[in-house]
Write a protein that holds these residues in place. Sequence first.
Motif, short mmCIF file in Angstrom:
data_model
loop_
_atom_site.label_atom_id
_atom_site.label_comp_id
_atom_site.label_asym_id
_atom_site.label_seq_id
_atom_site.Cartn_x
_atom_site.Cartn_y
_atom_site.Cartn_z
N HIS A 255 0.85 -1.19 0.00
CA HIS A 255 0.00 0.00 0.00
C HIS A 255 0.89 1.24 0.00
O HIS A 255 1.78 1.36 0.84
N ALA A 256 0.61 2.17 -0.90
CA ALA A 256 1.35 3.43 -0.95
C ALA A 256 0.35 4.57 -0.86
O ALA A 256 -0.47 4.76 -1.77
N SER A 258 0.32 8.50 -0.72
CA SER A 258 1.17 9.66 -0.96
C SER A 258 0.32 10.91 -0.81
O SER A 258 -0.50 11.23 -1.67
N SER A 266 6.45 7.60 -5.79
CA SER A 266 6.41 6.32 -5.10
C SER A 266 6.53 5.21 -6.12
O SER A 266 5.74 5.14 -7.07
N GLY A 283 -2.66 1.95 -4.18
CA GLY A 283 -2.12 3.28 -3.97
C GLY A 283 -3.20 4.34 -3.91
O GLY A 283 -4.22 4.25 -4.60
N TYR A 285 -3.18 8.67 -3.90
CA TYR A 285 -2.37 9.89 -3.95
C TYR A 285 -3.29 11.11 -4.01
O TYR A 285 -4.33 11.10 -4.66
N ASN A 295 3.25 8.04 -9.29
CA ASN A 295 3.23 6.64 -8.87
C ASN A 295 3.70 5.78 -10.03
O ASN A 295 3.18 5.89 -11.14
N TYR A 312 -4.99 1.84 -8.09
CA TYR A 312 -4.49 3.14 -7.66
C TYR A 312 -5.58 4.19 -7.88
O TYR A 312 -6.26 4.19 -8.90
#
Length: 439
Positions: A255-256, A258, A266, A283, A285, A295, A312
């Motif tokens: 998991h990202a 941002s 990322s 993700g 963002y 990303n 994402y």
Amino acid sequence: MTPVESSLVELFARDPREPGWLADARLEALARFRARGLPTSRDEDWRFTSLAPLAPVVLERTRPADAEDGAAPVAALLARAPGGGGPRLVFVDGRLRPELSAADGLPAGAVVASLAQALRETPALVKPHLGRLARPEEHAFVAANAALMADGGFVHLPAGATLDAPIVLVFLASGARPALSSPRTLVVAGEGARASVAEVFLGTDGVYLTNAVTELVLGEGAEVEHVRLQDESRRAFHVGVVVAEQQAKASLAAHALSLGGRLSRSELRTRLVGEQASVAANGLYMADGERLVDNFSWVEHAVPRCSTTETYKGVLDGHSRGVFSGRIRVMPGAQKTVAYQMNSNLLLSDDAIVDTKPQLEIFADDVKCGHGGTVGQLDEAALFYLRSRGLPAAEARGLLIYAFAAEMVDLVRAGSLRAAARDLVQARLPAGARLLEAA
């Protein structure tokens, strides 16, 4: 060379206490960086992201006094970081703060320590893996990190080890000067090991660069949830590269999230080298003003019967820009691969821009693969409905935005990490304080 590139080279210094193999690796990485320099928009993987705002920044070394002078802001940052009752290491301006850290309650044979400590005390656990996946010759920021890394997290889980509470690595930036932080994290999960590992990046207001590299080594049947929460200063630069390798039946949920930074990127790069391995890359963002958030993901299916799911989502306002570039490569012979990509974006202003580029490279013929992307705005009918029920405009917008973003937050399995992510996301929304109170 640009000023930032020159300052990165000048920050290099040899440490006579280091083992020879590490000193040699640093010198090689420095040479790679000097020869390569930072990427430009002529590089395909950076086509939509210009590093021009970073180019004139002259980076300095952080000093222990920086963290001491910024004790109050650092305490406020730490209050926003997740706990959860498990091991937690806290780094301020790249240096471990032992008095703020604890690594108790580990199963037998497990290690959670700073990388610098592990290099001193258990080098045999570190040497076979450090730098094996994240290679300086393939990535300029990895090369800079390999040359200049000072500390970071080290997690070693022996076969069968299970941790119920997440392992949390907190990286705080005092913002006292335009400094460089180069945290390096290495996670080695043995056969059948299970754990959640979080890397949390928070910063006070200031101009600085965080260049973080993480290597994840997953043995056969290992299950790892890796969470990156990035909420740096709105004037900071952040590049985070996660490189993973998965053996048979290994499962990675990455998991990202941002949320901060003037310019952030990322990356997730993973190779599935054992059959029935799986990766779920998720993700979220968010950006506003003039900020840019990028990303990038790269997944290689090297063997048959593996699966990838990528989801994402982006929320963009003002004159901000979002980038998603995802590539799934199915190598010859990797039959029975199942792989899907989806990128959805919510634009809150007419001036926000998103570049979305999901990609599939397929060299096998018995696969199930697909990808897609969407770009839209808030549903005016839904907004009118909430307003008609008495909600102020800002709260109505905030609720709809959170409803869009919540899918990504809810995918985080560890409860304490999910709650921390929810709070950070809601704080970024219109009427965020009111939403937090209601939650």
